[in-house]
Design a protein around this motif. Structure first.
Motif, PDB file in Angstrom:
ATOM      1  N   ILE A 205      21.966  59.292  30.457  1.00  0.00           N
ATOM      2  CA  ILE A 205      21.557  57.906  30.686  1.00  0.00           C
ATOM      3  C   ILE A 205      22.644  57.245  31.525  1.00  0.00           C
ATOM      4  O   ILE A 205      23.771  57.046  31.059  1.00  0.00           O
ATOM      5  N   PHE A 206      22.315  56.930  32.772  1.00  0.00           N
ATOM      6  CA  PHE A 206      23.272  56.372  33.713  1.00  0.00           C
ATOM      7  C   PHE A 206      23.252  54.844  33.634  1.00  0.00           C
ATOM      8  O   PHE A 206      22.264  54.213  34.013  1.00  0.00           O
ATOM      9  N   ASP A 207      24.346  54.253  33.154  1.00  0.00           N
ATOM     10  CA  ASP A 207      24.478  52.793  33.178  1.00  0.00           C
ATOM     11  C   ASP A 207      25.574  52.441  34.184  1.00  0.00           C
ATOM     12  O   ASP A 207      26.702  52.091  33.837  1.00  0.00           O
ATOM     13  N   SER A 208      25.211  52.524  35.446  1.00  0.00           N
ATOM     14  CA  SER A 208      26.188  52.410  36.522  1.00  0.00           C
ATOM     15  C   SER A 208      26.859  51.045  36.580  1.00  0.00           C
ATOM     16  O   SER A 208      27.976  50.918  37.087  1.00  0.00           O
ATOM     17  N   TRP A 209      26.186  50.014  36.080  1.00  0.00           N
ATOM     18  CA  TRP A 209      26.733  48.647  36.147  1.00  0.00           C
ATOM     19  C   TRP A 209      27.126  48.122  34.776  1.00  0.00           C
ATOM     20  O   TRP A 209      27.261  46.913  34.582  1.00  0.00           O
ATOM     21  N   ALA A 210      27.372  49.011  33.815  1.00  0.00           N
ATOM     22  CA  ALA A 210      27.780  48.566  32.474  1.00  0.00           C
ATOM     23  C   ALA A 210      29.060  47.745  32.520  1.00  0.00           C
ATOM     24  O   ALA A 210      29.232  46.791  31.751  1.00  0.00           O
ATOM     25  N   GLY A 211      29.973  48.090  33.406  1.00  0.00           N
ATOM     26  CA  GLY A 211      31.260  47.410  33.478  1.00  0.00           C
ATOM     27  C   GLY A 211      31.186  45.981  33.972  1.00  0.00           C
ATOM     28  O   GLY A 211      32.187  45.263  33.919  1.00  0.00           O
ATOM     29  N   SER A 212      30.031  45.541  34.438  1.00  0.00           N
ATOM     30  CA  SER A 212      29.899  44.159  34.925  1.00  0.00           C
ATOM     31  C   SER A 212      29.594  43.173  33.806  1.00  0.00           C
ATOM     32  O   SER A 212      29.542  41.971  34.039  1.00  0.00           O
ATOM     33  N   LEU A 213      29.392  43.667  32.582  1.00  0.00           N
ATOM     34  CA  LEU A 213      29.018  42.807  31.459  1.00  0.00           C
ATOM     35  C   LEU A 213      30.226  42.460  30.593  1.00  0.00           C
ATOM     36  O   LEU A 213      31.076  43.315  30.333  1.00  0.00           O
ATOM     37  N   GLY A 214      30.280  41.210  30.135  1.00  0.00           N
ATOM     38  CA  GLY A 214      31.260  40.827  29.133  1.00  0.00           C
ATOM     39  C   GLY A 214      30.931  41.458  27.794  1.00  0.00           C
ATOM     40  O   GLY A 214      29.847  42.018  27.602  1.00  0.00           O
ATOM     41  N   GLU A 215      31.858  41.332  26.841  1.00  0.00           N
ATOM     42  CA  GLU A 215      31.727  42.098  25.599  1.00  0.00           C
ATOM     43  C   GLU A 215      30.451  41.783  24.829  1.00  0.00           C
ATOM     44  O   GLU A 215      29.751  42.687  24.371  1.00  0.00           O
ATOM     45  N   SER A 216      30.099  40.504  24.660  1.00  0.00           N
ATOM     46  CA  SER A 216      28.892  40.173  23.894  1.00  0.00           C
ATOM     47  C   SER A 216      27.637  40.590  24.646  1.00  0.00           C
ATOM     48  O   SER A 216      26.677  41.097  24.047  1.00  0.00           O
ATOM     49  N   ASP A 217      27.628  40.396  25.968  1.00  0.00           N
ATOM     50  CA  ASP A 217      26.477  40.829  26.757  1.00  0.00           C
ATOM     51  C   ASP A 217      26.379  42.346  26.809  1.00  0.00           C
ATOM     52  O   ASP A 217      25.282  42.912  26.867  1.00  0.00           O
ATOM     53  N   PHE A 218      27.515  43.019  26.769  1.00  0.00           N
ATOM     54  CA  PHE A 218      27.530  44.479  26.746  1.00  0.00           C
ATOM     55  C   PHE A 218      26.817  44.998  25.499  1.00  0.00           C
ATOM     56  O   PHE A 218      26.027  45.944  25.561  1.00  0.00           O
ATOM     57  N   GLU A 219      27.075  44.373  24.377  1.00  0.00           N
ATOM     58  CA  GLU A 219      26.399  44.766  23.139  1.00  0.00           C
ATOM     59  C   GLU A 219      24.903  44.533  23.256  1.00  0.00           C
ATOM     60  O   GLU A 219      24.102  45.394  22.872  1.00  0.00           O
ATOM     61  N   ARG A 220      24.509  43.390  23.796  1.00  0.00           N
ATOM     62  CA  ARG A 220      23.086  43.015  23.813  1.00  0.00           C
ATOM     63  C   ARG A 220      22.295  43.789  24.843  1.00  0.00           C
ATOM     64  O   ARG A 220      21.177  44.250  24.560  1.00  0.00           O
ATOM     65  N   TRP A 221      22.850  43.949  26.052  1.00  0.00           N
ATOM     66  CA  TRP A 221      22.051  44.488  27.153  1.00  0.00           C
ATOM     67  C   TRP A 221      22.376  45.932  27.505  1.00  0.00           C
ATOM     68  O   TRP A 221      21.603  46.567  28.219  1.00  0.00           O
ATOM     69  N   CYS A 222      23.495  46.447  27.018  1.00  0.00           N
ATOM     70  CA  CYS A 222      23.840  47.852  27.271  1.00  0.00           C
ATOM     71  C   CYS A 222      23.685  48.684  26.002  1.00  0.00           C
ATOM     72  O   CYS A 222      22.890  49.624  25.964  1.00  0.00           O
ATOM     73  N   ILE A 223      24.423  48.342  24.954  1.00  0.00           N
ATOM     74  CA  ILE A 223      24.422  49.169  23.751  1.00  0.00           C
ATOM     75  C   ILE A 223      23.065  49.170  23.056  1.00  0.00           C
ATOM     76  O   ILE A 223      22.485  50.240  22.783  1.00  0.00           O
ATOM     77  N   ALA A 224      22.533  47.994  22.742  1.00  0.00           N
ATOM     78  CA  ALA A 224      21.311  47.927  21.932  1.00  0.00           C
ATOM     79  C   ALA A 224      20.112  48.610  22.596  1.00  0.00           C
ATOM     80  O   ALA A 224      19.411  49.406  21.947  1.00  0.00           O
ATOM     81  N   PRO A 225      19.839  48.382  23.896  1.00  0.00           N
ATOM     82  CA  PRO A 225      18.705  49.092  24.507  1.00  0.00           C
ATOM     83  C   PRO A 225      18.919  50.599  24.585  1.00  0.00           C
ATOM     84  O   PRO A 225      17.975  51.374  24.393  1.00  0.00           O
ATOM     85  N   THR A 226      20.153  51.015  24.864  1.00  0.00           N
ATOM     86  CA  THR A 226      20.426  52.450  24.932  1.00  0.00           C
ATOM     87  C   THR A 226      20.217  53.094  23.572  1.00  0.00           C
ATOM     88  O   THR A 226      19.673  54.209  23.465  1.00  0.00           O
TER      89      THR A 226
END
Length: 344
Positions: A205-226
């Motif tokens: 699962i390639f999340d090429s733009w994961a590093g553009s998210l702040g910590e809370s948004d990273f949890e919501r939009w990167c971690i949870a959907p993955t």
């Protein structure tokens, strides 16, 4: 399917520490190979190449024949999912992918709730053909883009330097953005499951733009959907290994591993090696992270970097790779030297 006993790649992903790490490279089927350029010219457009099983299988196999990598990766593109959801997709010569932007409720309403599997049927046929031709010991990787990364393209209609349009979308209307993410989760899980059923051994699962998210948004939009994708794949294929690549996530990677449940993670070039060894590789096998520019340059620095990376990660389960895709003008001789050095 390749078995764990046959494949160094699968053994590493299963947590085994090997004297010589397996190796494959992101974008190993690509423009640096003359045989790829020849097929690409015959195919016409990029999507014509992705959706033609004859051509796509051929370019998937080319780097295996030339270099003997320990894994093949399906030749496709992360944007076939929005395409299968009904979003218009095309590739502009010299500029990359273009989509009709989805920036409001009206446009999102025109996007299907589930993928059209008929659109993706040629991809599954490619998988079957590649699997039939691969050596038994060579792992086969399928993949999708992570929902956050794919959504950034869907919203903007193209790649952007800071993923600003998608960030503004979820700040303005998080519920509507969440609907888009939901469709991508459902579609991506169905796509990965179908790839596995067609013959891939592992999915990434390639999340090429994961590093553009702040910590809370990273949890919501990167971690949870993955996590939802991982759970949906595991429900049907519990034995298949899943690699996550949250590029740029850095010190958030341990939280990503815990939150998503992936079996292994890819590492970008910039990440601190001691942090990886102490905080990441103690949790899951790691994959990476040679700088593609160092590979392109070759010479003594390439030799030193290979030695340093092997020294950093060789005491645990590790797959040698790049920190991002191979550059199109990388000399073939440098790739040959890389493979020899990793296997020395």
């Amino acid at each position: 399917m390749a078995t764990r006993d046959d494949s160094l790649f699968l053994r590493a992903l299963s947590g085994e520490t090997l004297a010589k790490p397996p190796i494959w490279l992101m974008r190993q089927a690509g423009r640096f190979l003359p045989e790829y350029r020849e097929v690409r010219a015959r195919a016409g457009g990029f999507l014509d190449l992705c959706y033609n099983p004859d051509f796509a299988a051929e370019v998937t196999l080319q780097p295996i024949r030339r270099f003997g990598f320990d894994a093949a990766i399906l030749f496709s593109d992360i944007l076939v999912i929005p395409h299968a959801l009904g979003q218009k997709l095309w590739f502009a010569t010299g500029e990359g992918p273009r989509l009709e932007p989805v920036a409001d409720a009206k446009r999102l309403g025109e996007i299907h709730e589930e993928i059209d599997q008929d659109v993706l049927a040629p991809v599954y046929e490619t998988v079957r053909r590649v699997k039939a031709a691969l050596p038994a010991q060579t792992g086969f990787i399928g993949f999708c883009g992570a929902p956050w990364t794919v959504a950034t393209y869907m919203v903007a209609g193209r790649g952007t330097p800071d993923q600003g349009p998608a960030k503004e979308f979820f700040a303005r209307d998080p519920a509507l953005f969440g609907e888009m993410i939901d469709r991508l989760v459902i579609g991506s899980a169905a796509y990965l499951n179908a790839q596995i059923e067609a013959g891939v051994d592992v999915v990434q699962i390639f999340d090429s733009w994961a590093g553009s998210l702040g910590e809370s948004d990273f949890e919501r939009w990167c971690i949870a959907p993955t996590r939802r994708i991982v759970d949906a794949v595991r429900a049907r294929h519990p034995g298949v290994k899943i690699i996550g690549f949250p590029r740029g996530a850095g010190r958030l990677i341990p939280a990503y591993i815990a939150g998503t449940g992936v079996d292994a993670v890819g590492l970008e070039t910039e990440i601190d090696r001691s942090f990886v060894r102490e905080q990441i590789q103690s949790l899951v096998p790691v994959q990476g992270h040679l700088d593609p520019h160092v590979l392109r340059a070759g010479g003594p620095e390439l030799e030193r970097e290979v030695e340093a990376i092997r020294a950093a990660f060789g005491a645990g389960p590790f797959v040698f790779n790049l920190g991002h895709g191979i550059l199109p003008d990388t000399p073939i001789a440098h790739v040959e030297r890389l493979v020899a050095a990793v296997r020395a």
